[in-house]
Design an enzyme around this catalytic site. Structure first.
Site, mmCIF file in Angstrom:
data_model
loop_
_atom_site.group_PDB
_atom_site.id
_atom_site.type_symbol
_atom_site.label_atom_id
_atom_site.label_comp_id
_atom_site.label_asym_id
_atom_site.label_seq_id
_atom_site.Cartn_x
_atom_site.Cartn_y
_atom_site.Cartn_z
ATOM 1 N N ARG A 54 -16.413 30.980 -3.917
ATOM 2 C CA ARG A 54 -17.286 29.809 -3.950
ATOM 3 C C ARG A 54 -17.700 29.355 -2.559
ATOM 4 N NH1 ARG A 54 -16.514 25.567 -7.897
ATOM 5 N NH2 ARG A 54 -16.150 26.555 -9.891
ATOM 6 N N THR A 55 -16.713 29.172 -1.712
ATOM 7 C CA THR A 55 -17.024 28.659 -0.385
ATOM 8 C C THR A 55 -17.843 29.677 0.401
ATOM 9 O OG1 THR A 55 -14.967 27.428 -0.448
ATOM 10 C CG2 THR A 55 -16.013 27.679 1.699
ATOM 11 N N LYS A 82 0.787 41.061 7.682
ATOM 12 C CA LYS A 82 -0.225 40.812 8.694
ATOM 13 C C LYS A 82 -1.236 41.949 8.740
ATOM 14 C CE LYS A 82 2.860 38.396 11.785
ATOM 15 N NZ LYS A 82 3.542 38.497 13.057
ATOM 16 N N ARG A 104 -12.264 30.940 7.090
ATOM 17 C CA ARG A 104 -11.312 30.483 6.064
ATOM 18 C C ARG A 104 -10.012 31.233 6.356
ATOM 19 N NH1 ARG A 104 -10.297 28.575 0.544
ATOM 20 N NH2 ARG A 104 -12.304 27.599 0.774
ATOM 21 N N HIS A 134 -10.685 20.877 5.475
ATOM 22 C CA HIS A 134 -11.810 21.576 4.856
ATOM 23 C C HIS A 134 -13.000 20.628 5.014
ATOM 24 C CE1 HIS A 134 -14.172 24.164 2.540
ATOM 25 N NE2 HIS A 134 -13.586 24.111 1.370
#
Lengths: 321, 435, 181
Positions: A54-55, A82, A104, A134
């Site tokens: 979505r973002t 990692k 993000r 955010h």
């Protein structure tokens, strides 16, 4: 503004500028031709260390509507496994000529670190870092509230409005960003959550009201807007680390249903950052009611991100006049 | 140079209060008067310098074996000597873990080979630091390494039964359990001190109670079984209260504080610079005030550094991915002076107690922490209390440079270190004497 | 030749003349839409619309007048500090098939008008676009000319032309200043 990292240090002036710019961006999105040439030739990288379709789509749409080139960079990895380090990724982006990086990340502070480390020169937009901030979500929420609840919104804040934030405030970067921005814009903030999901020190804050049930909050305040946070079902009730006993109990105490919705003033609007757990934190009736602005939040998200990209990228070079 | 070389340290201020000469012959203090110096002795002018018994650090990580990219016994020893230390206790969280006689003997013999400080290996309390089964502490105690301090540092001996057994077992050879007090369940995923700053930064909190509850349990266990307990890196005001209470009850407990907990707070974490990431985490100003007061009134017995080298790649990254720990051997003296001596909370004689005499006694380090008197081993640290300097992390003798003190101005530092009469570190200003 | 070049009466006369020229040229007001370029083009457009309505009562000044912000179409965004974006308000009738008269205060390099033409293109497809300016100060950098000019003022590049309007500045005046002689 050089970066957009969080709302905590954002001045009211900057916040209002972003909201006003968002209004102009939103206006262009009703046209047949929504694309603007503003950021032609500039490169925006979506750097996602954590999935959030979505973002990412929202930022991508925003950048593309301003004619920027968009590169999506999905860098998988977690604190346990990692992948490539943030530093190496940043150096790569620098070499590719990224003018802005939308990041993000699962680690709180990753956006701050990227902005301050000197690993790259471009603007950094925080698209969610761990349980920290955010900012574009908070800005789009503020924009949505201002549009519905403030007459002649241009240039104004959210002064005097009472906004409830309900749910997992402890882990929510959305709540963190919203609380800071709402205070900056002059709103009264009411936080509603079980004590296990209230961050350390928040209950003692004098500028925030904290309630441990939604009913007591509805009793004490007339909300202009109520923001329901997403409950992470699996994380919340797992084993001995559960933050509340069961989803059913959560819904009983904190769920927004018809009856609770009816106790709010008629003009009050309902927000949710999505994706929703229908039947858990919000009933379908509430989510689909005319008071719900949840779908509008999504379109406002694109406009707010256009505004942020415009303000960060359009005037970069030294002033001439 | 050999240990028989005679050295005369002239006009030193012993313990900062008595001016005398230190005549060193055959590794011992032969006289306090330069008139007794043998012919041909080298002379150092120590006017204005404070002479203390050589400093002892009961808590360092030398990373060897296993992480020689971060530190080796040699580079760690060099850093220790440069910081004024003559003896260090090397923690057991190496790879392999120092949980057998073989590993501790290897560490001890490598320390001896380097010869810059006496390296005392710390033995692991449990096999592999895993908290399940006692390691063969007896074997380590009876090995050539003569281990007396046992610790799972880095991890807490969390199981109360195991902790009780460990406390009881080390009585056999006058050992001590050095506990890393951290309740693992209360600190799952913890990134920094739980407080207002962690709320602002969205970092998972490490609550003070996770340390205090373990310390409270352990002092009660120590009382119950009549053993001695040492508390590593005490960091909270509540912990100071618990130790104060335990000592008032006569419980045989000692506690250490780190220089960084005397100076830095959780506010330093704003900005997410991983150089400030450490375990236990930087606490609040109230905690800093409390540990300073505890050190001043003797509740906290000693200062140790928890020198924890990490290579760049473990610090030049985002906070959540960064390693915990900071180097500290070379800055310890300056920070103790800045936070305790210059404020009048401790005299230099007190510094000798908390950084030499008592740590040596806790570790049972023979020949260390002895008074600056005739006949004693010439383990001596010279400190220039007026040598204001600005910390430059890359100038360290350590292999790693993860110091949180970069750019901070410190009022003084060690300028010369003598191990049994032999200079193991001398500041450039002494080049004439030791060319 | 610095100082006030045009006073309030001059500006009023110029606008009246332009209004008549617009009507003459377009044979009436039927398809006209006026779009002012913020900041000072907007009140000028409103004044012109008012005058058109005075001459042709069938012309609804309020419904035929709007604002067109061109900030996001500028080609010098990266050479300036970040500009805040002004409002774009199109008349309800829209601009498709209309004759759009762009209104601005000063015509200089032509780059603003170039941006405005791009902006119009994204808003719709007018039949024709014309340009009305209060002052033309020369120094064009693009092949653009005005259809209606209040006053041609020859300037040197280093001079400044400032248009003040009652709506934004408390007075009506065109002021020439600066300049290395």
């Amino acid at each position: 503004m050089k970066h957009l990292l969080g709302t905590q240090d954002m001045t009211r002036e900057d916040a209002t500028l972003i909201l006003d710019t968002t209004a102009q961006m939103a206006a262009t999105q009703d046209r047949e031709i929504r694309k603007l040439p503003t950021l032609r030739g500039r490169t925006v990288v979506n750097l996602f260390f954590e999935d959030s379709t979505r973002t990412r789509i929202s930022f991508e749409a925003a950048a593309k509507r301003l004619s920027a080139d968009v590169i999506n960079f999905s860098a998988k990895g977690s604190s346990l496994s990692k992948g490539e380090s943030l530093k190496d990724t940043a150096l790569t982006l620098q070499a590719m000529g990224a003018d802005a990086v939308v990041i993000r990340h699962w680690a709180s502070g990753a956006a701050d670190r990227l902005a301050q480390s000197g690993w790259m020169h471009g603007a950094v937009l925080n698209a969610g870092d761990g349980t920290h901030q955010h900012p574009t979500q908070a800005l789009l929420d503020a924009f949505t509230m201002r549009r519905h609840l403030v007459t002649e919104p241009d240039g104004r804040g959210l002064d005097g409005l009472t906004v409830a934030i309900v749910g997992d405030v402890l882990h929510s970067r959305v709540a963190g960003s919203n609380i800071a921005l709402l205070k900056t814009l002059g709103a009264n903030v009411v936080v509603v959550a079980p004590p296990t999901l209230i961050p350390f020190g928040m209950a003692a804050r004098e500028d925030i009201s904290v309630h441990y049930t939604l009913d007591s909050a509805l009793e004490a305040h007339d909300f202009d807007a109520i923001m329901m946070l997403r409950v992470q079902r699996e994380r919340m009730t797992g084993g001995g680390s559960g933050f509340f006993p069961s989803p059913e109990e959560y819904t009983r105490l904190f769920g927004l249903d018809r009856a609770r919705m009816d106790r709010m003033p008629e003009h009050a609007i309902i927000l949710h950052p999505g994706p929703m757990n229908r039947g858990l934190e919000i009933s379908a009736e509430a989510a689909d009611s005319p008071r719900s602005v949840i779908v509008e939040q999504v379109s406002n998200g694109v406009a707010v991100r256009m505004a942020a990209l415009y303000l960060l990228l359009s005037g970069e070079e030294a002033p001439n006049d | 140079m050999t240990e028989t070389d005679a050295i005369v340290i002239e006009n030193a201020s012993l313990y900062g209060d008595t001016t005398a000469d230190l005549v060193i012959v055959d590794g011992r203090i032969a006289s306090l008067d330069r008139a007794d110096a043998p012919a041909g002795a080298r002379t150092i002018d120590a006017s204005g310098l404070v002479a203390l018994p050589g400093l002892v650090d009961i808590h360092v990580h030398l990373r060897e074996p296993g992480r020689e990219d971060a530190e080796t016994i040699e580079t760690g020893s060099r850093s220790a000597a440069k910081g004024g230390f003559v003896a260090v206790h090397a923690m057991a969280n190496t790879t392999p873990t120092a949980d057998t006689a073989g590993v501790v003997e290897q560490v001890a013999s490598r320390g001896k080979e380097v010869g810059l400080v006496d390296v005392y290996p710390v033995g692991a309390v449990t096999v592999g630091l895993e908290g399940n089964q006692l390691s063969e502490m007896g074997a380590m105690a009876n090995s050539r390494a003569q281990v007396r301090v046992f610790s799972d540092d880095g991890k807490c001996v969390h199981d109360p039964v195991l902790m009780r057994r460990a406390l009881e077992y080390v009585k056999t050879f006058d050992g001590v359990i050095a506990q890393h007090a951290q309740d693992p369940r209360l600190t799952e995923g913890a990134q920094m001190h739980e407080g207002l700053v962690s709320t602002d930064l969205g970092l998972a909190g490490w609550p003070a109670v996770a340390e205090e509850s373990i310390i409270a349990r352990d002092v009660l266990l120590a009382e119950h079984v009549g053993s001695r307990l040492h508390v590593c890196h005490l960091s909270t005001a509540g912990s100071v209260e618990i130790i104060r209470w335990a000592k008032a009850k006569g419980i045989d407990v000692t506690a250490e504080v780190m220089p960084h907990h005397l100076l830095l707070t959780d506010e330093n974490v704003r900005g997410y610079d991983p150089r400030f990431k450490v375990n236990p985490p930087l606490r609040t100003q109230a905690d800093v005030d409390a540990v300073r007061a505890g050190l001043a009134d003797g509740t906290i017995d000693i200062v140790a550094t928890d020198h924890a080298p990490h290579p760049d790649e473990d610090k030049d990254c985002e906070w959540g991915a960064a390693a915990m720990g900071m180097i500290g051997l070379e800055t310890a003296v300056g920070i103790v002076q800045k936070t305790m001596v210059d404020s009048g909370a401790l005299s230099w004689r007190d510094v000798a107690r908390v950084m030499s005499t008592t740590p040596a006694s806790i570790g049972r380090d023979e020949g260390h922490g002895r008074p600056l008197e005739v006949g004693e081993p010439a383990n001596i640290t010279l400190i220039d209390p007026t040598a204001t300097w600005t910390v430059e992390p890359s100038a360290t003798a350590s292999r790693s440079n993860n110091s949180p003190f970069g750019g901070i101005e410190l009022p003084g530092r060690a300028v010369a270190t003598f191990l049994r009469g032999r200079p193991t570190y001398t500041d450039v200003s002494f080049e004439g004497a030791f060319a | 030749m610095t100082g006030t070049i045009l006073g309030a009466p001059d500006i009023g006369r110029a606008l009246t003349r332009i209004a008549h020229e617009i009507l003459e040229r377009n044979e009436g007001p039927e398809h006209l839409v006026l779009l002012g370029i913020p900041t000072r083009g907007v009140p000028l457009a409103h004044r012109l619309a008012q005058r058109l309505a005075e001459v042709e009562p069938s012309f609804d000044a309020a419904a035929r007048c709007g604002a067109l912000d061109i900030t996001m179409y500028r080609d010098d965004l990266r050479k300036q500090p970040t500009r805040s974006i002004g409002p774009t308000t199109l008349p309800k009738v829209g601009i498709d098939d209309a004759t759009v008269v762009l209104v601005d205060d000063v015509l200089h390099t032509g780059r603003t008008i170039r941006a405005a033409l791009d902006a119009i293109k994204d808003e719709g497809r007018p039949k024709a676009v014309q340009l009305a300016v209060l002052v033309d100060r020369g120094h064009r950098e693009l092949p653009i000319r005005a259809d209606y000019v209040g006053k041609n003022i020859p300037t040197s590049r280093s001079e400044r032309v400032d248009v003040h309007l009652g709506e934004t500045d408390d007075e009506d005046a065109v002021i020439l200043s600066g300049g290395r002689s």
